[in-house]
Write a protein that holds these residues in place. Structure first.
Motif, mmCIF file in Angstrom:
data_model
loop_
_atom_site.group_PDB
_atom_site.id
_atom_site.type_symbol
_atom_site.label_atom_id
_atom_site.label_comp_id
_atom_site.label_asym_id
_atom_site.label_seq_id
_atom_site.Cartn_x
_atom_site.Cartn_y
_atom_site.Cartn_z
ATOM 1 N N THR A 1 9.012 34.864 -35.289
ATOM 2 C CA THR A 1 9.290 34.656 -33.867
ATOM 3 C C THR A 1 10.073 35.860 -33.354
ATOM 4 O O THR A 1 10.644 36.628 -34.152
ATOM 5 C CB THR A 1 10.144 33.394 -33.660
ATOM 6 N N ILE B 1 5.707 34.564 -27.942
ATOM 7 C CA ILE B 1 5.939 34.023 -29.285
ATOM 8 C C ILE B 1 4.662 34.102 -30.110
ATOM 9 O O ILE B 1 4.674 34.471 -31.286
ATOM 10 C CB ILE B 1 6.439 32.571 -29.199
ATOM 11 N N ARG B 2 3.551 33.752 -29.469
ATOM 12 C CA ARG B 2 2.260 33.795 -30.160
ATOM 13 C C ARG B 2 1.921 35.221 -30.601
ATOM 14 O O ARG B 2 1.466 35.441 -31.729
ATOM 15 C CB ARG B 2 1.165 33.254 -29.244
ATOM 16 N N LEU B 3 2.170 36.215 -29.731
ATOM 17 C CA LEU B 3 1.912 37.607 -30.083
ATOM 18 C C LEU B 3 2.749 38.031 -31.289
ATOM 19 O O LEU B 3 2.257 38.692 -32.212
ATOM 20 C CB LEU B 3 2.217 38.521 -28.892
ATOM 21 N N CYS C 1 4.095 38.583 -19.526
ATOM 22 C CA CYS C 1 3.405 37.468 -20.160
ATOM 23 C C CYS C 1 4.326 36.255 -20.160
ATOM 24 O O CYS C 1 5.489 36.345 -19.776
ATOM 25 C CB CYS C 1 2.970 37.815 -21.592
ATOM 26 N N PHE D 1 5.578 31.513 -24.093
ATOM 27 C CA PHE D 1 4.705 30.980 -25.133
ATOM 28 C C PHE D 1 3.794 32.067 -25.690
ATOM 29 O O PHE D 1 3.606 32.199 -26.903
ATOM 30 C CB PHE D 1 3.862 29.830 -24.578
ATOM 31 N N HIS D 2 3.217 32.880 -24.798
ATOM 32 C CA HIS D 2 2.305 33.923 -25.236
ATOM 33 C C HIS D 2 3.039 35.000 -26.033
ATOM 34 O O HIS D 2 2.497 35.543 -27.007
ATOM 35 C CB HIS D 2 1.602 34.555 -24.027
ATOM 36 N N ARG E 1 4.089 36.088 -33.616
ATOM 37 C CA ARG E 1 3.661 35.399 -34.833
ATOM 38 C C ARG E 1 2.376 36.014 -35.389
ATOM 39 O O ARG E 1 2.231 36.192 -36.606
ATOM 40 C CB ARG E 1 3.444 33.914 -34.551
ATOM 41 N N LEU E 2 1.434 36.339 -34.508
ATOM 42 C CA LEU E 2 0.172 36.926 -34.949
ATOM 43 C C LEU E 2 0.373 38.303 -35.554
ATOM 44 O O LEU E 2 -0.264 38.664 -36.543
ATOM 45 C CB LEU E 2 -0.805 37.008 -33.775
#
Length: 268
Positions: free
Chosen positions: A208, A198-200, A192, A195-196, A202-203
Protein backbone atom coordinates in the motif's frame (compact mmCIF):
# COMPACT_ATOMS: atom_id res chain seq x y z
CA UNK A 1 21.29 -12.58 12.91
CA UNK A 2 24.53 -10.76 12.16
CA UNK A 3 24.07 -7.41 10.43
CA UNK A 4 27.18 -5.62 9.24
CA UNK A 5 27.45 -2.43 7.20
CA UNK A 6 31.23 -1.94 7.10
CA UNK A 7 32.62 1.37 5.85
CA UNK A 8 34.17 1.13 2.43
CA UNK A 9 36.58 3.33 0.53
CA UNK A 10 34.33 2.68 -2.44
CA UNK A 11 31.72 5.43 -2.32
CA UNK A 12 28.27 3.98 -2.81
CA UNK A 13 29.13 0.40 -1.82
CA UNK A 14 28.13 -1.27 1.47
CA UNK A 15 27.64 -4.89 2.43
CA UNK A 16 25.35 -6.83 4.73
CA UNK A 17 26.06 -10.18 6.37
CA UNK A 18 23.26 -12.27 7.87
CA UNK A 19 24.14 -15.72 9.14
CA UNK A 20 22.22 -18.46 10.91
CA UNK A 21 18.76 -18.14 9.41
CA UNK A 22 16.59 -15.15 8.71
CA UNK A 23 13.20 -14.05 7.45
CA UNK A 24 12.60 -10.57 6.07
CA UNK A 25 9.05 -9.42 5.50
CA UNK A 26 8.25 -7.22 2.54
CA UNK A 27 10.64 -4.26 2.48
CA UNK A 28 12.60 -2.06 0.09
CA UNK A 29 15.97 -0.34 -0.15
CA UNK A 30 17.18 3.03 -1.42
CA UNK A 31 20.00 1.41 -3.39
CA UNK A 32 20.45 -1.54 -5.75
CA UNK A 33 20.83 -4.83 -3.86
CA UNK A 34 23.02 -7.52 -5.37
CA UNK A 35 22.72 -10.60 -3.18
CA UNK A 36 23.36 -14.31 -2.77
CA UNK A 37 23.26 -17.04 -0.12
CA UNK A 38 26.53 -18.90 0.24
CA UNK A 39 25.24 -21.77 2.41
CA UNK A 40 21.79 -22.63 1.08
CA UNK A 41 19.05 -21.37 -1.23
CA UNK A 42 16.93 -18.26 -0.71
CA UNK A 43 13.17 -18.00 -1.19
CA UNK A 44 12.13 -14.52 -2.30
CA UNK A 45 9.11 -12.70 -3.69
CA UNK A 46 9.32 -9.63 -5.92
CA UNK A 47 6.64 -7.98 -8.06
CA UNK A 48 4.21 -10.70 -6.98
CA UNK A 49 6.39 -13.54 -8.30
CA UNK A 50 7.95 -16.15 -6.02
CA UNK A 51 11.45 -17.26 -6.94
CA UNK A 52 14.25 -19.40 -5.57
CA UNK A 53 17.78 -18.02 -5.50
CA UNK A 54 19.86 -21.17 -5.66
CA UNK A 55 23.38 -21.48 -4.31
CA UNK A 56 25.47 -20.65 -7.37
CA UNK A 57 23.34 -17.71 -8.48
CA UNK A 58 23.13 -13.99 -7.71
CA UNK A 59 20.20 -11.60 -7.98
CA UNK A 60 19.84 -7.84 -8.43
CA UNK A 61 16.86 -5.84 -7.17
CA UNK A 62 16.30 -2.18 -8.02
CA UNK A 63 15.94 0.64 -5.50
CA UNK A 64 12.39 1.15 -4.26
CA UNK A 65 11.17 -2.31 -5.33
CA UNK A 66 9.44 -4.16 -2.45
CA UNK A 67 10.52 -7.74 -1.87
CA UNK A 68 10.50 -10.38 0.85
CA UNK A 69 12.97 -13.19 1.44
CA UNK A 70 13.87 -16.07 3.76
CA UNK A 71 16.54 -18.75 3.83
CA UNK A 72 15.66 -22.30 2.80
CA UNK A 73 17.58 -23.74 5.75
CA UNK A 74 17.65 -21.67 8.94
CA UNK A 75 20.47 -23.72 10.47
CA UNK A 76 22.88 -23.39 7.55
CA UNK A 77 22.50 -20.00 5.98
CA UNK A 78 24.64 -17.00 5.14
CA UNK A 79 22.91 -14.22 3.24
CA UNK A 80 25.44 -11.90 1.60
CA UNK A 81 24.29 -8.58 0.12
CA UNK A 82 25.95 -5.67 -1.65
CA UNK A 83 24.20 -2.29 -1.52
CA UNK A 84 25.23 -0.31 -4.60
CA UNK A 85 24.18 3.17 -5.64
CA UNK A 86 23.55 4.07 -9.27
CA UNK A 87 26.71 6.21 -9.13
CA UNK A 88 28.79 3.23 -7.98
CA UNK A 89 27.52 1.07 -10.86
CA UNK A 90 28.20 3.88 -13.35
CA UNK A 91 31.74 4.30 -12.02
CA UNK A 92 32.52 0.60 -12.33
CA UNK A 93 30.96 0.39 -15.81
CA UNK A 94 33.00 3.41 -16.89
CA UNK A 95 36.21 1.77 -15.66
CA UNK A 96 35.48 -1.40 -17.64
CA UNK A 97 33.97 -0.09 -20.89
CA UNK A 98 35.12 3.57 -20.86
CA UNK A 99 31.55 4.68 -21.45
CA UNK A 100 28.35 5.06 -19.44
CA UNK A 101 25.34 2.78 -19.73
CA UNK A 102 22.02 4.48 -20.36
CA UNK A 103 19.51 1.65 -19.85
CA UNK A 104 18.34 0.81 -16.30
CA UNK A 105 19.82 -2.35 -14.79
CA UNK A 106 16.39 -3.67 -13.83
CA UNK A 107 15.74 -6.81 -11.78
CA UNK A 108 17.91 -9.77 -12.69
CA UNK A 109 18.54 -13.36 -11.69
CA UNK A 110 21.92 -14.61 -12.90
CA UNK A 111 22.56 -18.33 -12.55
CA UNK A 112 26.32 -18.35 -12.96
CA UNK A 113 28.55 -20.33 -10.59
CA UNK A 114 31.70 -18.37 -11.47
CA UNK A 115 30.02 -15.03 -10.74
CA UNK A 116 28.60 -16.44 -7.48
CA UNK A 117 32.07 -17.57 -6.38
CA UNK A 118 33.55 -14.19 -7.28
CA UNK A 119 31.02 -12.19 -5.23
CA UNK A 120 31.24 -14.67 -2.34
CA UNK A 121 35.02 -14.16 -2.23
CA UNK A 122 34.66 -10.37 -2.43
CA UNK A 123 32.08 -10.31 0.36
CA UNK A 124 34.17 -12.55 2.63
CA UNK A 125 37.27 -10.45 2.04
CA UNK A 126 35.47 -7.18 2.77
CA UNK A 127 34.31 -8.61 6.11
CA UNK A 128 37.91 -9.25 7.15
CA UNK A 129 41.18 -7.36 7.06
CA UNK A 130 41.35 -5.45 3.83
CA UNK A 131 44.29 -4.85 1.53
CA UNK A 132 43.46 -2.04 -0.90
CA UNK A 133 45.05 -3.69 -3.93
CA UNK A 134 43.31 -7.01 -3.27
CA UNK A 135 39.94 -5.30 -2.80
CA UNK A 136 40.47 -3.38 -6.07
CA UNK A 137 41.15 -6.61 -7.93
CA UNK A 138 38.15 -8.41 -6.45
CA UNK A 139 35.77 -5.49 -7.07
CA UNK A 140 36.89 -5.15 -10.67
CA UNK A 141 36.73 -8.88 -11.44
CA UNK A 142 33.35 -9.34 -9.73
CA UNK A 143 31.57 -6.38 -11.29
CA UNK A 144 33.13 -6.87 -14.73
CA UNK A 145 31.73 -10.41 -14.63
CA UNK A 146 28.37 -9.04 -13.53
CA UNK A 147 28.17 -6.53 -16.39
CA UNK A 148 29.27 -9.19 -18.87
CA UNK A 149 26.39 -11.44 -17.77
CA UNK A 150 23.99 -8.47 -18.07
CA UNK A 151 25.01 -7.85 -21.68
CA UNK A 152 28.00 -5.56 -21.30
CA UNK A 153 27.97 -2.74 -23.80
CA UNK A 154 24.57 -3.90 -25.01
CA UNK A 155 23.05 -3.69 -21.53
CA UNK A 156 19.27 -3.59 -21.92
CA UNK A 157 16.39 -2.93 -19.52
CA UNK A 158 14.59 -6.04 -18.33
CA UNK A 159 11.19 -4.79 -17.22
CA UNK A 160 8.45 -2.54 -18.52
CA UNK A 161 8.17 1.15 -17.71
CA UNK A 162 6.27 1.73 -14.47
CA UNK A 163 3.13 3.80 -14.10
CA UNK A 164 4.44 7.35 -13.64
CA UNK A 165 1.86 8.10 -10.94
CA UNK A 166 3.51 5.60 -8.61
CA UNK A 167 6.94 7.00 -9.44
CA UNK A 168 5.70 10.55 -8.79
CA UNK A 169 4.19 9.46 -5.48
CA UNK A 170 7.53 7.93 -4.48
CA UNK A 171 9.31 11.17 -5.39
CA UNK A 172 6.82 13.10 -3.29
CA UNK A 173 7.39 10.74 -0.35
CA UNK A 174 11.15 11.29 -0.47
CA UNK A 175 10.70 15.07 -0.54
CA UNK A 176 8.15 15.22 2.30
CA UNK A 177 9.19 12.55 4.81
CA UNK A 178 8.73 14.91 7.76
CA UNK A 179 5.23 16.04 6.74
CA UNK A 180 1.89 14.28 7.30
CA UNK A 181 0.72 12.84 3.99
CA UNK A 182 -2.98 12.28 3.37
CA UNK A 183 -4.05 9.65 0.87
CA UNK A 184 -6.87 11.77 -0.57
CA UNK A 185 -4.59 14.78 -1.13
CA UNK A 186 -1.92 12.58 -2.72
CA UNK A 187 -4.46 10.95 -5.05
CA UNK A 188 -5.88 14.33 -6.04
CA UNK A 189 -2.41 15.62 -6.81
CA UNK A 190 -1.80 12.59 -9.06
CA UNK A 191 -5.18 12.84 -10.77
CA UNK A 192 -6.80 9.64 -9.55
CA UNK A 193 -9.02 8.37 -6.75
CA UNK A 194 -7.66 7.07 -3.46
CA UNK A 195 -8.91 3.60 -4.30
CA UNK A 196 -7.18 3.65 -7.68
CA UNK A 197 -3.92 4.87 -6.15
CA UNK A 198 -3.91 1.99 -3.66
CA UNK A 199 -4.63 -0.40 -6.51
CA UNK A 200 -1.74 1.03 -8.57
CA UNK A 201 0.65 0.63 -5.65
CA UNK A 202 -0.44 -2.93 -4.94
CA UNK A 203 -0.13 -3.93 -8.60
CA UNK A 204 3.27 -2.31 -9.06
CA UNK A 205 4.96 -2.70 -5.68
CA UNK A 206 2.91 -5.25 -3.75
CA UNK A 207 2.49 -2.66 -0.97
CA UNK A 208 0.00 0.00 0.00
CA UNK A 209 1.18 3.64 -0.25
CA UNK A 210 1.53 3.79 3.55
CA UNK A 211 3.64 0.62 3.74
CA UNK A 212 5.83 1.88 0.92
CA UNK A 213 6.29 5.24 2.67
CA UNK A 214 7.22 3.47 5.91
CA UNK A 215 10.01 1.58 4.14
CA UNK A 216 11.39 4.80 2.66
CA UNK A 217 11.30 6.44 6.09
CA UNK A 218 13.23 3.59 7.69
CA UNK A 219 15.91 3.62 5.01
CA UNK A 220 16.28 7.35 5.65
CA UNK A 221 16.45 6.67 9.40
CA UNK A 222 19.35 4.28 8.91
CA UNK A 223 21.19 6.89 6.87
CA UNK A 224 20.63 9.58 9.51
CA UNK A 225 21.83 7.28 12.30
CA UNK A 226 24.97 6.54 10.26
CA UNK A 227 25.64 10.30 10.24
CA UNK A 228 25.27 10.63 14.00
CA UNK A 229 21.83 12.24 14.17
CA UNK A 230 20.21 11.71 17.62
CA UNK A 231 17.33 9.21 17.64
CA UNK A 232 14.75 11.81 18.68
CA UNK A 233 15.78 14.03 15.77
CA UNK A 234 15.73 11.04 13.41
CA UNK A 235 12.12 10.31 14.36
CA UNK A 236 11.18 13.95 13.75
CA UNK A 237 12.96 14.16 10.38
CA UNK A 238 11.24 11.08 8.98
CA UNK A 239 7.78 11.96 10.21
CA UNK A 240 7.36 9.45 13.06
CA UNK A 241 5.59 10.53 16.22
CA UNK A 242 8.42 9.91 18.70
CA UNK A 243 11.55 7.90 19.45
CA UNK A 244 9.61 4.87 20.73
CA UNK A 245 7.71 4.73 17.44
CA UNK A 246 11.05 4.81 15.61
CA UNK A 247 12.39 1.98 17.78
CA UNK A 248 9.37 -0.26 17.13
CA UNK A 249 9.39 0.31 13.39
CA UNK A 250 13.18 0.03 13.08
CA UNK A 251 13.34 -3.29 14.97
CA UNK A 252 10.44 -4.69 12.97
CA UNK A 253 12.26 -3.82 9.74
CA UNK A 254 15.91 -4.61 10.58
CA UNK A 255 15.66 -7.01 13.52
CA UNK A 256 17.65 -4.70 15.81
CA UNK A 257 16.85 -1.47 17.67
CA UNK A 258 18.38 1.85 16.53
CA UNK A 259 20.69 1.69 19.55
CA UNK A 260 21.89 -1.83 18.70
CA UNK A 261 22.40 -0.82 15.08
CA UNK A 262 24.46 2.23 16.12
CA UNK A 263 26.68 0.08 18.35
CA UNK A 264 27.31 -2.32 15.47
CA UNK A 265 28.37 0.60 13.29
CA UNK A 266 30.73 1.93 15.97
CA UNK A 267 32.48 -1.45 16.21
CA UNK A 268 33.46 -1.38 12.54
Amino acid sequence: MNIVYPPSRYAGLEILSCAGGHKFREHLHDAYVLWLNSETGEHYTVNGDSKLLQTGAVSLIEPGVPHANRSCDERNSHLRSFYCTEEFFQQQYLHIYETEYTAPLGIRLLEHAGLWRSFTALHEYMLGVQDDLKVDELVLSSFSGFFEQCGGRNLQPVRDTCDRRVAKAAEYFHAHLDFPILLEELAEMLGCTSFHLIRLFRLQTGMTPHAYLTQIRLEKARNLIDHGVPFSAVAMQIGLSDQSHLTRQFKKRYGVTPGQYKKQRQLL
